[in-house]
Design an enzyme around this catalytic site. Structure first.
Site, PDB file in Angstrom:
ATOM      1  N   HIS A   1     -72.431  84.378  -9.294  1.00 51.71           N
ATOM      2  CA  HIS A   1     -72.982  82.863 -10.118  1.00 51.71           C
ATOM      3  C   HIS A   1     -74.421  82.876  -9.669  1.00 51.71           C
ATOM      4  O   HIS A   1     -74.117  81.725  -8.633  1.00 51.71           O
ATOM      5  CB  HIS A   1     -71.669  82.022 -10.022  1.00 51.71           C
ATOM      6  CG  HIS A   1     -72.197  80.845 -10.702  1.00 51.71           C
ATOM      7  ND1 HIS A   1     -73.789  80.587 -10.876  1.00 51.71           N
ATOM      8  CD2 HIS A   1     -71.431  80.254 -11.737  1.00 51.71           C
ATOM      9  CE1 HIS A   1     -73.489  78.907 -11.800  1.00 51.71           C
ATOM     10  NE2 HIS A   1     -73.031  78.839 -12.265  1.00 51.71           N
TER      11      HIS A   1
ATOM     12  N   GLU B   1     -75.664  85.340 -13.547  1.00 48.17           N
ATOM     13  CA  GLU B   1     -74.836  85.686 -13.157  1.00 48.17           C
ATOM     14  C   GLU B   1     -74.467  86.789 -13.949  1.00 48.17           C
ATOM     15  O   GLU B   1     -73.569  87.390 -14.974  1.00 48.17           O
ATOM     16  CB  GLU B   1     -73.872  83.948 -13.404  1.00 48.17           C
ATOM     17  CG  GLU B   1     -74.260  82.888 -13.323  1.00 48.17           C
ATOM     18  CD  GLU B   1     -73.472  81.896 -13.751  1.00 48.17           C
ATOM     19  OE1 GLU B   1     -72.373  81.524 -14.371  1.00 48.17           O
ATOM     20  OE2 GLU B   1     -74.771  81.295 -14.390  1.00 48.17           O
TER      21      GLU B   1
HETATM   22  O1  TA6 Z   1     -72.437  79.590 -15.235  1.00 45.90           O
HETATM   23  C1  TA6 Z   1     -72.851  78.213 -16.140  1.00 45.90           C
HETATM   24  C2  TA6 Z   1     -72.064  77.446 -15.509  1.00 45.90           C
HETATM   25  O2  TA6 Z   1     -71.256  77.683 -16.596  1.00 45.90           O
HETATM   26  C3  TA6 Z   1     -72.357  75.898 -16.516  1.00 45.90           C
HETATM   27  O3  TA6 Z   1     -71.742  76.186 -17.998  1.00 45.90           O
HETATM   28  C4  TA6 Z   1     -72.487  75.108 -15.465  1.00 45.90           C
HETATM   29  O4  TA6 Z   1     -71.818  73.825 -15.741  1.00 45.90           O
HETATM   30  C5  TA6 Z   1     -72.738  75.715 -14.509  1.00 45.90           C
HETATM   31  O5  TA6 Z   1     -72.443  77.306 -14.519  1.00 45.90           O
HETATM   32  C6  TA6 Z   1     -72.114  75.337 -13.116  1.00 45.90           C
HETATM   33  O6  TA6 Z   1     -70.791  74.901 -12.818  1.00 45.90           O
HETATM   34  P1  TA6 Z   1     -69.905  74.426 -11.564  1.00 45.90           P
HETATM   35  O7  TA6 Z   1     -69.092  73.895 -11.656  1.00 45.90           O
HETATM   36  O8  TA6 Z   1     -70.583  75.327 -10.061  1.00 45.90           O
HETATM   37  O9  TA6 Z   1     -70.727  72.772 -11.644  1.00 45.90           O
END
Ligand code: TA6
Length: 286
Positions: free
Chosen positions: A155, A255
């Site tokens: 990510h 990601e």
């Molecule tokens: O990868 C995108 C995502 O899934 C978004 O929907 C957003 O919520 C982000 O990741 C961050 O997630 P987190 O759990 O680190 O706040």
């Protein structure tokens, strides 16, 4: 140089400096939260308000989403993006390969705690090679007697100087799922970010480019088929306690993963190896 360090609260990380680059990797989550080639801007973005605390994910760098990406399919009480990013990993290898290349390996093994959340035996290794490029490779060994299915992502949060100038190249004609309106689309041309974006691109090529003014970062992925593009923009940034309100202007998540309708099945006793290499360039003018 490889140094074992800790924050005031005891949060442990490894700091790497060699002739080409520097990096920091937390033992919690095997989380690379800093990487910079000497003389160039940081490749990875790290929130000024990021938590470095036991059990909390770090906002920035490269969180590892495993064994599921996003919300758990059937149990909404389980942590978003799986447990690997907040689990404590073990350092299994540290080596200075050359004066400009450093290799670190961390391991996450299944235990009673992980099995209470996901009932499989596994041995996951993360190899990080720091030099004129950053290579992050995950090796997932299914040590169980039955197959398992994972959705997973690296990510990665990228540092950008101005989100208004950012272009993501390599996704033309790729279909994507928009998590905001839950619709499917086909990308036409380069991706620009001028609003909240939360998309999963499917069957993406191995090479994606992030252009940010005079800088370009190349992402070369192996054995991964999806790419999430995420920027929380104004309102969502305000809702996140670990991110400054205007920080969305200086970050973009790209990601690389196997996500959504593209999970990975790993048979008993089999190993799946996937990862990404990041390389940054200063683009010549003219
Ligand atoms: O990868 C995108 C995502 O899934 C978004 O929907 C957003 O919520 C982000 O990741 C961050 O997630 P987190 O759990 O680190 O706040």
């Amino acid at each position: 140089m490889i140094e074992h360090k800790q924050k005031e609260n005891g949060f442990k990380y490894i700091e790497i400096k060699n002739e080409k680059a520097e990096a920091k990797i937390a033992l919690q989550g095997a989380h690379v939260f800093h990487y910079k080639e000497l003389g160039k801007p940081s490749v990875l973005w790290l929130s000024e308000l990021a938590y470095f605390e036991e059990g909390k994910a770090i906002r920035g760098g490269i969180p590892i989403c495993f064994p599921w990406f996003g919300k758990h399919k059937t149990d909404a009480t389980l942590a978003q993006h799986g447990f690997a990013r907040t689990a404590l990993w073990t350092l299994t290898l540290e080596e200075e390969i050359e004066s400009n290349t450093t290799h670190i390996q961390l391991q996450l093994l299944s235990d009673e705690k992980s099995k209470a959340l996901w009932n499989y035996e596994f041995d996951v290794r993360l190899d990080v090679v720091v030099g004129s490029e950053l290579s992050v490779t995950l090796s997932v060994h299914n040590t169980d007697s039955k197959p398992f299915e994972i959705t997973t992502a690296l990510h990665s949060y990228f540092n950008v100087s101005n989100i208004d100038e950012v272009l993501v190249k390599g996704l033309d004609n790729t279909s994507y799922y928009d998590a905001l309106d839950k619709m499917e689309y086909v990308q036409k041309g380069e991706v620009i970010i001028d609003k909240e974006v939360d998309r999963v691109y499917y069957d993406v090529p191995n090479n994606i480019e992030l252009h940010d003014g005079k800088r370009k970062v190349e992402l070369t992925q192996s054995n991964l088929n999806s790419l999430v593009v995420w920027n929380p923009w104004i309102e969502k940034s305000k809702q996140m306690a670990d991110m400054n309100n205007d920080a969305y202007k200086n970050m973009l998540c790209l990601e690389t993963g196997n996500i959504g309708r593209k999970p990975l099945t790993i048979e008993a006793n089999e190993r799946c190896v996937y990862g990404v290499v990041l390389k940054s360039y200063i683009v010549e003018e003219g």
